[in-house]
Design a protein around this motif. Sequence first.
Motif, PDB file in Angstrom:
ATOM      1  N   VAL A  39       0.817  -1.092  -0.041  1.00 25.63           N
ATOM      2  CA  VAL A  39      -0.051  -0.101  -0.045  1.00 25.63           C
ATOM      3  C   VAL A  39       0.799   1.297   0.010  1.00 25.63           C
ATOM      4  CG1 VAL A  39      -1.885   1.319   1.369  1.00 25.63           C
ATOM      5  CG2 VAL A  39      -2.036  -1.321   1.015  1.00 25.63           C
ATOM      6  N   LEU A  40       2.090   1.315   0.686  1.00 23.56           N
ATOM      7  CA  LEU A  40       2.786   2.262   0.726  1.00 23.56           C
ATOM      8  C   LEU A  40       3.310   2.536  -0.547  1.00 23.56           C
ATOM      9  CD1 LEU A  40       4.073   4.440   2.752  1.00 23.56           C
ATOM     10  CD2 LEU A  40       6.060   2.834   3.014  1.00 23.56           C
ATOM     11  N   ARG A  41       3.815   1.641  -1.323  1.00 29.20           N
ATOM     12  CA  ARG A  41       4.264   1.680  -2.886  1.00 29.20           C
ATOM     13  C   ARG A  41       3.147   2.349  -3.754  1.00 29.20           C
ATOM     14  NH1 ARG A  41       7.199  -3.107  -5.718  1.00 29.20           N
ATOM     15  NH2 ARG A  41       5.508  -4.390  -4.600  1.00 29.20           N
ATOM     16  N   ASN A  82      -0.495  -7.419  -4.363  1.00 27.67           N
ATOM     17  CA  ASN A  82      -0.665  -5.997  -4.154  1.00 27.67           C
ATOM     18  C   ASN A  82      -2.237  -5.692  -4.152  1.00 27.67           C
ATOM     19  OD1 ASN A  82       1.758  -3.988  -4.709  1.00 27.67           O
ATOM     20  ND2 ASN A  82       2.459  -6.049  -5.264  1.00 27.67           N
ATOM     21  N   ILE A  83      -2.909  -6.404  -5.243  1.00 31.93           N
ATOM     22  CA  ILE A  83      -4.355  -6.144  -5.318  1.00 31.93           C
ATOM     23  C   ILE A  83      -4.897  -6.478  -4.359  1.00 31.93           C
ATOM     24  CG2 ILE A  83      -6.471  -6.735  -6.849  1.00 31.93           C
ATOM     25  CD1 ILE A  83      -4.359  -6.979  -9.420  1.00 31.93           C
ATOM     26  N   SER A  84      -4.871  -7.568  -3.848  1.00 31.18           N
ATOM     27  CA  SER A  84      -5.335  -8.042  -2.566  1.00 31.18           C
ATOM     28  C   SER A  84      -5.292  -7.163  -1.296  1.00 31.18           C
ATOM     29  CB  SER A  84      -4.912  -9.115  -2.079  1.00 31.18           C
ATOM     30  OG  SER A  84      -5.587  -9.908  -0.826  1.00 31.18           O
ATOM     31  N   ALA A  85      -3.991  -6.483  -1.158  1.00 34.78           N
ATOM     32  CA  ALA A  85      -3.667  -5.610  -0.354  1.00 34.78           C
ATOM     33  C   ALA A  85      -4.515  -4.196  -0.553  1.00 34.78           C
ATOM     34  CB  ALA A  85      -2.213  -5.209  -0.382  1.00 34.78           C
ATOM     35  N   TRP A  89      -7.508  -2.678   2.035  1.00 33.55           N
ATOM     36  CA  TRP A  89      -6.881  -1.201   2.479  1.00 33.55           C
ATOM     37  C   TRP A  89      -8.549  -0.618   2.204  1.00 33.55           C
ATOM     38  CZ3 TRP A  89      -4.535   2.895  -1.283  1.00 33.55           C
ATOM     39  CH2 TRP A  89      -4.197   3.914  -0.798  1.00 33.55           C
ATOM     40  N   PHE A  90      -8.942  -0.579   1.264  1.00 35.02           N
ATOM     41  CA  PHE A  90     -10.260   0.154   0.675  1.00 35.02           C
ATOM     42  C   PHE A  90     -11.504  -0.235   1.672  1.00 35.02           C
ATOM     43  CE2 PHE A  90      -8.176   2.630  -2.190  1.00 35.02           C
ATOM     44  CZ  PHE A  90      -8.689   4.017  -2.098  1.00 35.02           C
TER      45      PHE A  90
END
Length: 304
Positions: A39-41, A82-85, A89-90
Amino acid sequence: MSEEERTLRRGFHLQAFEDALALEDGASPRTIDAYRRDVLRCAAFLREHGIASAAAITPAILREFVYHLKDLGLAGSSIRRNISALRTWFRILLAEGLVHSDPTERLDSPQRWRTLPEVLSVEEVTRLLAAPQLDERLAFRDRAMLELAYGAGLRVSEWIGLALKDVLLEDGLVRVFGKGSKERLVPIGRSAIGAVAVYVRELRPVLERGHGKGILFLNGQGKPLTRMGAWKILRKYVDQAAIEKPVSPHTLRHSFATHLLEGGADLRAVQEMLGHADIATTQIYTHVDREYLRSVHKQFHPRS
């Protein structure tokens, strides 16, 4: 922690995200650390593109981020994580009332990308369009049909449903009624105009026996061509052109869009010509284009 990271964490609510992961989801420290990095990236990418808060994130910019990950050479499994993160997150931000919509709802993963049909090269399209031989009885129809299908990027239902009155040869346009009977005007080039003009002048009047219903493309009995009939004609010329890829009518549509983008066409213009209601649907072709560029680089660059 750098000042830049602190700014990102504030603007994108990363502390609330991590707290919820640990307290509510019971995620392991390892998972939290991986999701934090992912998420930071993404947040850093968003800041570079002028987005400073989670509320300003759109589906389009998240798709660009996923393409960015692909261009970095990340494996499909890493991109899926990444997509799962991002989705987690949302989900948390929505539950906390920190955002009011979820831009990850329609985010595609690499699994979806691999389902794209083959795209013909320009050379393969040229061979296919040249395959109908003039000594065949229906060659004028077949050449016109293939030229128009590729030249206007039509769905199979659209090219077999075209009416004579919808082909505006003097204006270089075809009037197409797509999904939901939505009308659009699509430009066609000289090759398609010439092929259709010859067919309409030389062959269609011979085929028409009062059962054509005003439809442009007729079968040997003078009736409107069916979807199955169109498939068989395409299959015949794919074989004659010695094209070994699996080719369907939709392959011509995909090739039309991909070749336009390879040539530098604007995505919005391609969207209009394809008749896509949502540019997200058209944007999938930017991935095809990138894959094409990557394959060319791998094949021809001495350091690839």
